[in-house]
Write an enzyme that holds these catalytic residues in place. Structure first.
Site, PDB file in Angstrom:
ATOM      1  N   LYS A 193      23.921  47.178  42.278  1.00 38.91           N
ATOM      2  CA  LYS A 193      24.043  46.059  43.220  1.00 38.91           C
ATOM      3  C   LYS A 193      25.447  45.456  43.168  1.00 38.91           C
ATOM      4  CE  LYS A 193      23.169  41.622  42.960  1.00 38.91           C
ATOM      5  NZ  LYS A 193      24.270  41.116  43.817  1.00 38.91           N
ATOM      6  N   GLU A 267      29.110  42.418  30.061  1.00 36.31           N
ATOM      7  CA  GLU A 267      30.551  42.149  30.063  1.00 36.31           C
ATOM      8  C   GLU A 267      30.719  40.822  30.790  1.00 36.31           C
ATOM      9  OE1 GLU A 267      33.909  41.459  30.779  1.00 36.31           O
ATOM     10  OE2 GLU A 267      34.089  43.130  32.181  1.00 36.31           O
ATOM     11  N   CYS A 301      38.288  38.586  34.139  1.00 38.67           N
ATOM     12  CA  CYS A 301      37.585  38.140  32.930  1.00 38.67           C
ATOM     13  C   CYS A 301      38.511  38.177  31.714  1.00 38.67           C
ATOM     14  CB  CYS A 301      36.337  38.976  32.691  1.00 38.67           C
ATOM     15  SG  CYS A 301      36.669  40.732  32.780  1.00 38.67           S
ATOM     16  N   GLU A 398      36.065  28.938  30.958  1.00 43.87           N
ATOM     17  CA  GLU A 398      36.630  29.905  31.896  1.00 43.87           C
ATOM     18  C   GLU A 398      36.752  29.268  33.289  1.00 43.87           C
ATOM     19  OE1 GLU A 398      34.319  33.468  33.173  1.00 43.87           O
ATOM     20  OE2 GLU A 398      36.127  34.547  32.608  1.00 43.87           O
TER      21      GLU A 398
END
Ligand code: NAI
Ligand code: MG
Length: 488
Positions: A193, A267, A301, A398
């Site tokens: 997906k 991840e 990331c 983040e």
């Protein structure tokens, strides 16, 4: 960009210096179906969502939304295909994977334009990094397919079965390749997906998969948002979930599959430390800082979103960095001179803007590239914050945007302590001309990927992944292959 309303064709030839005929027209359909069992299939419930061009917030195309029933069809197709695919000789599997790699290469320009259109990244990055690297992942894992016995000596490696793969919007085709190529090589079948803001290159890949003659059902691509992802996660006949995305969703998946035999690799986010020592080659380091945080609008990331500069060179580095930031071109992702494209979605822009407010409220000193941002679309000027410390939220959390938090340090022990002091453990960078310093610090940094005198370099042969809240499992290299096998 000119758009011909009638044919829904984008003219993009001017993007490239040489403007070859073959890319004069990039074909984008008005409506995309699900790719299940080798065919484009209407969604059972008939629902569609829009994918948007983030540089002007206009609709590009309608994309099918997969419900539980559609996901179930995709899983059944993958299960049906599993025996045949896993029993094919490695050599034959490798040929199919190789063919997919070649087809990506052949249509690289088309992929690059669609990637930049749908996701907002500068065409220079899609063209030079994302798409070639995606092809390279397929080439690399094509090579392993007939060498599993060498990859795992003295053990019999078997594929896991049907794998569910859920990917994010920051490197759409590249993340699809990271996931698909090793899984295929090891003999698994797949339900993938893509993210809801960037489904188009995965759907283009589905066309290539059809063209490659890959047996039906081996790769199924279902589109939709979080609910579609959750129905993959919760499907009882899936053997493994591979996820890249937010730490929040990663935790949800971990809980959702607890107590089931499903395997999992995650991840997740990061807050990479980029460390500049006083003996670094300063100009190269400044380029490295820019690349570490402003590459792909900071939607990375492993971005170097925290900068640590040794005190004695801090003023110099910061001045050079500000000067360099003034030369960055923010604007049309399809212009080959653009350095900083559009922020991927309105939602992500809100997140970034909110963090900038938090940074200011916490007493940070802001500096932003002076530029005129386009009126339409989602944009954020390259931003840095000085005067921040370890406890500030913009240092700990983040942001996933072009926002850099800068701190200074005196000693190596101090910077190691600070660099390791976040919930994440994905990436770091070290800039010094002293080799022994590199060896010393890389042993102490708690990060899955550490670059020395460079940043954001990727290669299919190198394992990539994190510690702590950045997740577990590795992608790339032999490590990436081992995530898709079990041993008998
Ligand atoms: P997200 O984690 O919601 O999206 C990633 C993928 O997960 C998408 O395909 C999405 O449809 C899917 N998803 C969402 N909810 C799900 C669920 N309950 N079950 C299964 N799949 C689900 O990320 P989002 O909201 O787009 O971004 C939020 C933040 O996440 C960003 O600001 C960034 O900090 C982080 N992020 C990190 C990424 C990375 O590469 N590590 C990539 C994308 C986002
Ligand atoms: Mg889009």
């Amino acid at each position: 960009m000119q758009k011909n309303e009638n044919s829904n064709v984008f003219k993009a030839s001017w993007i490239y210096d040489e403007a070859p005929e073959s890319i004069d027209h990039i074909q984008i359909k008005k409506k995309y179906e699900l790719f299940i069992d080798g065919k484009f299939t209407k969604p059972v419930k008939g629902n569609y969502f829009d994918t948007i061009n983030p540089s002007n917030n206009q609709k590009i195309a309608s994309v099918a939304e997969a419900s539980d029933e559609d996901v179930d069809k995709a899983v059944k197709a993958a299960r049906e295909a599993f025996l045949g695919w896993s029993n094919l000789s490695g050599k034959e599997r490798g040929k199919y994977i190789f063919r997919i790699a070649r087809l990506i290469q052949e249509r690289a320009r088309e992929f690059a334009v669609i990637e930049s259109l749908d996701g907002g990244k500068p065409i220079r990055e899609s063209r030079d990094i994302d798409i070639p690297l995606a092809a390279n992942h397929f080439f690399y894992y094509a090579g392993w397919a007939d060498k599993l016995a060498y990859a795992f000596p003295n053990r019999t490696a078997k594929p896991l079965g049907v794998v569910g793969q859920i990917i994010p919007w920051n490197f759409p085709l590249l993340m699809a390749s990271w996931k698909l190529a090793p899984a295929l090589s090891a003999g698994n079948t797949i339900v993938l997906k893509p993210a809801e803001t960037t489904p188009l290159t995965a759907l283009k890949l589905a066309e290539i998969i059809q063209e490659s003659g890959l047996p039906k059902g081996v790769i199924n691509i279902v589109t939709g948002a979080g609910e579609t992802g959750a129905s993959i996660v919760n499907h009882p006949d899936i053997d493994k979930i591979a996820f890249t995305g937010s730490t929040g969703v990663g935790k949800y998946i971990q809980k959702a599959i607890a107590g089931t035999p499903k395997k999992l690799t995650l991840e997740l986010g990061g807050k990479g430390a980029n460390i500049i020592f006083e003996d670094a080659a300063i100009d190269q380091a400044v380029e490295g800082i820019v690349n570490a945080i402003f590459f792909n609008q900071g939607h990375v990331c492993c971005a170097g979103s925290r900068l640590f500069v040794q005190e004695s060179v801090a003023d110099l580095v910061i001045q050079k960095l500000k000067n360099r930031m003034e030369t960055l071109i923010v604007g049309n992702p399809l212009d080959k001179n653009t350095d900083i494209g559009a922020i991927n979605s309105k939602k992500q822009l809100q997140t970034i803007e909110n963090y900038i407010k938090i940074g200011l409220n916490e007493g940070g000193e802001i500096y932003q590239t002076k530029c005129t941002l386009p009126k339409e679309g989602n944009w954020c000027a390259p931003t840095l914050f000085l005067n921040v410390s370890q406890s500030h939220r913009i240092v700990q959390e983040e942001i996933f945007g072009p926002v850099l938090a800068i701190q200074t340090f005196r000693t190596i022990d101090e910077v190691i302590e600070k660099a390791n002091n976040t919930p994440y453990g994905l990436s770091a960078g070290v800039w010094t001309q002293t080799g022994s310093k590199i060896f010393h610090i890389t042993q102490k940094l708690n990060a899955g990927v550490i670059w020395a005198n460079t940043f954001n370099k990727f290669d299919p042969t190198s394992p990539f992944g994190g510690y702590k809240e950045s997740g577990f499992g590795r992608e790339g290299g032999l490590h990436g292959l081992s995530s898709y096998v079990k041993f008998e």
